[in-house]
Design a protein around this motif. Structure first.
Motif, short mmCIF file in Angstrom:
data_model
loop_
_atom_site.label_atom_id
_atom_site.label_comp_id
_atom_site.label_asym_id
_atom_site.label_seq_id
_atom_site.Cartn_x
_atom_site.Cartn_y
_atom_site.Cartn_z
N GLU A 285 19.46 111.24 19.86
CA GLU A 285 20.74 111.86 19.49
C GLU A 285 21.84 110.91 19.91
OE1 GLU A 285 20.42 114.84 18.03
OE2 GLU A 285 18.30 115.15 18.51
N LEU A 286 22.68 110.52 18.95
CA LEU A 286 23.71 109.52 19.20
C LEU A 286 25.06 110.16 19.47
CD1 LEU A 286 23.21 106.34 18.77
CD2 LEU A 286 21.43 107.83 17.86
N THR B 48 13.02 110.80 25.57
CA THR B 48 12.60 111.03 26.96
C THR B 48 13.77 111.51 27.81
OG1 THR B 48 13.17 108.81 27.80
CG2 THR B 48 11.02 109.05 26.72
N GLY B 49 14.96 111.54 27.22
CA GLY B 49 16.13 111.99 27.95
C GLY B 49 16.96 110.86 28.54
N LYS B 50 16.50 109.64 28.36
CA LYS B 50 17.22 108.47 28.87
C LYS B 50 18.40 108.16 27.95
CE LYS B 50 16.20 103.76 30.49
NZ LYS B 50 16.72 102.92 29.40
N LEU C 230 27.30 114.39 26.08
CA LEU C 230 26.97 113.24 26.93
C LEU C 230 27.60 113.46 28.31
CD1 LEU C 230 25.67 110.36 27.08
CD2 LEU C 230 27.97 109.47 26.58
N ALA C 231 26.75 113.35 29.34
CA ALA C 231 27.25 113.53 30.71
C ALA C 231 28.07 112.32 31.13
CB ALA C 231 26.06 113.71 31.66
N ASP C 232 29.04 112.56 32.02
CA ASP C 232 29.89 111.47 32.53
C ASP C 232 29.07 110.37 33.21
OD1 ASP C 232 32.11 112.77 31.63
OD2 ASP C 232 32.80 113.47 33.61
N ASP C 233 27.99 110.79 33.88
CA ASP C 233 27.17 109.79 34.59
C ASP C 233 26.10 109.16 33.69
OD1 ASP C 233 25.23 111.72 34.29
OD2 ASP C 233 25.05 112.19 36.44
N PHE D 137 22.33 112.30 31.17
CA PHE D 137 21.97 113.53 30.46
C PHE D 137 22.75 113.56 29.15
CE2 PHE D 137 22.60 117.94 29.28
CZ PHE D 137 21.44 118.61 29.66
N GLY D 138 22.08 114.01 28.10
CA GLY D 138 22.78 114.14 26.82
C GLY D 138 21.88 114.72 25.76
#
Lengths: 237, 237
Positions: free
Chosen positions: B47-48, B61-63, B179-182, B185-186
């Motif tokens: 997912e972009l 894989t969540g990366k 999209l997470a700030d760190d 996660f997204g």
């Protein structure tokens, strides 16, 4: 700045259905997106065809006029012509012409245009008479039409093909207007028996869909109550 | 040359349905149409989300990866950001957020984008694992997904809203990625409980719909056999 891969569309066929017939683009603006096109005027004021940069209107009485820059339209298509010759045809019926083109161009999933110049037999075209506010629905407004017949006429058919998935935004399939060479006959094509002439073809890879976001009535309309697809097909095919 | 009134779309959601998952636009080309966007990679490769010109991919894989210019996509949206602040929200539920936005922006009949930065509670997002040829249908391919949960997370929600009449070409209603700030996660948002943060809004008056006309499989596909609308709604909503 002219890109012959792009079909420009202002408005949607869907907005005509409930009678959102305000003119929301001027001919001057429309011509900035193409030298070739079709459309209808404010209040369904006739049937338009832009040919070689000249905007012709067949009005509800059947008269062909050249409209001014400030003529406005609720719905229109235009593009910059870069046609290629597809084939010559002789006395081909309309259904045979359409199936031959469909098989030859193999472009059912994208937008394209046809420009056919030739001699048409038993051409039947219609033009709607302009309505004024408060507008009625497309189906009601389109009843104010005249139908014109010609046994044998030389002229140009201009058509846009839209893929099925854009039905409602555009008319899926072909949407065709006609203009006689002598500018004494024209309109939205209802039927013709056969044509002898040259078929030109231009394929697009993009649709530039412009919406009348400055029009309060369009922005506030609740489309969920309209039977868009059925009404379009009865009025525009 | 950047026009913030235009939403660019490459491909249609309809073409994903039968599994036309070839990457038909490069990230380099997509970025020429915007600095902000969402999409999926070839074979539904993750997912972009494009944020401030940087293309992030949440893979199966969540990366979260930054993808290169030659990364390809079958379907994507992008636009040039010119958001205006709409409101601040505090612990608002997702349904309340959506209905508040819909009532406030009154733009159901055109395309728009939302960019929400804040703290999200119980965010559930998914990312699909890349498939290879021969591709299966969207429904089958999308089963190869992982679902990620976060109890409390700071990040950005990016959403595009499309009017009902474009359903099939786009997803009618909202289509949202996160999209997470760190950058840990997204994905495509399945649900969240509530959000506290700032809501920004950008309205478009045009959709630039680009189709993969150079892709033989797309051009030759017979869409009449696909149940486009139902399959889209089960896979993408």
């Amino acid at each position: 700045m002219t890109n012959s891969n792009v079909l420009f569309q202002h408005g949607t066929l869907a907005l005509l259905v409930p009678g959102l017939l305000d003119g929301t683009i001027t001919m001057k603006e429309l011509l900035q997106h193409g030298d070739t096109g079709i459309g209808t005027g404010e209040g369904l004021d006739g049937e338009l065809m832009i040919l070689d940069g000249v905007p012709y209107q067949t009005d509800g009485t059947g008269k062909v006029n050249i409209v001014s820059d400030d003529f406005t339209l609720p719905f229109a298509n235009s593009h910059f012509a870069k046609y290629e010759k597809l084939m010559s045809v002789e006395n081909i019926s309309r259904p045979d012409l359409q199936s031959t083109i469909i098989n030859k161009v193999k472009s059912a999933n994208t937008f394209y245009s046809l420009r056919i110049h030739g001699t048409f037999k038993n051409m039947k075209a219609r033009a709607v008479r302009k309505s004024t506010k408060p507008y009625q629905t497309l189906a009601q407004t389109a009843e104010n039409q005249n139908i014109f017949d010609s046994e044998l006429i030389d002229g140009t058919l201009l058509s846009y093909y839209s893929p099925e998935v854009f039905d409602g935004a555009a008319v899926a399939g072909f949407h065709s207007h006609f203009l006689a060479d002598d500018h004494q006959f024209g309109g939205h094509i209802l039927s013709f028996e056969s044509v002898t002439g040259d078929v030109k073809f231009q394929r697009f890879d993009s649709l530039e869909q412009h919406l009348p976001t400055d029009n309060k009535e369009f922005m506030e309309h609740d489309f969920t109550k309209d039977d868009i697809i059925n009404d379009i097909h009865s009025a525009e095919k």
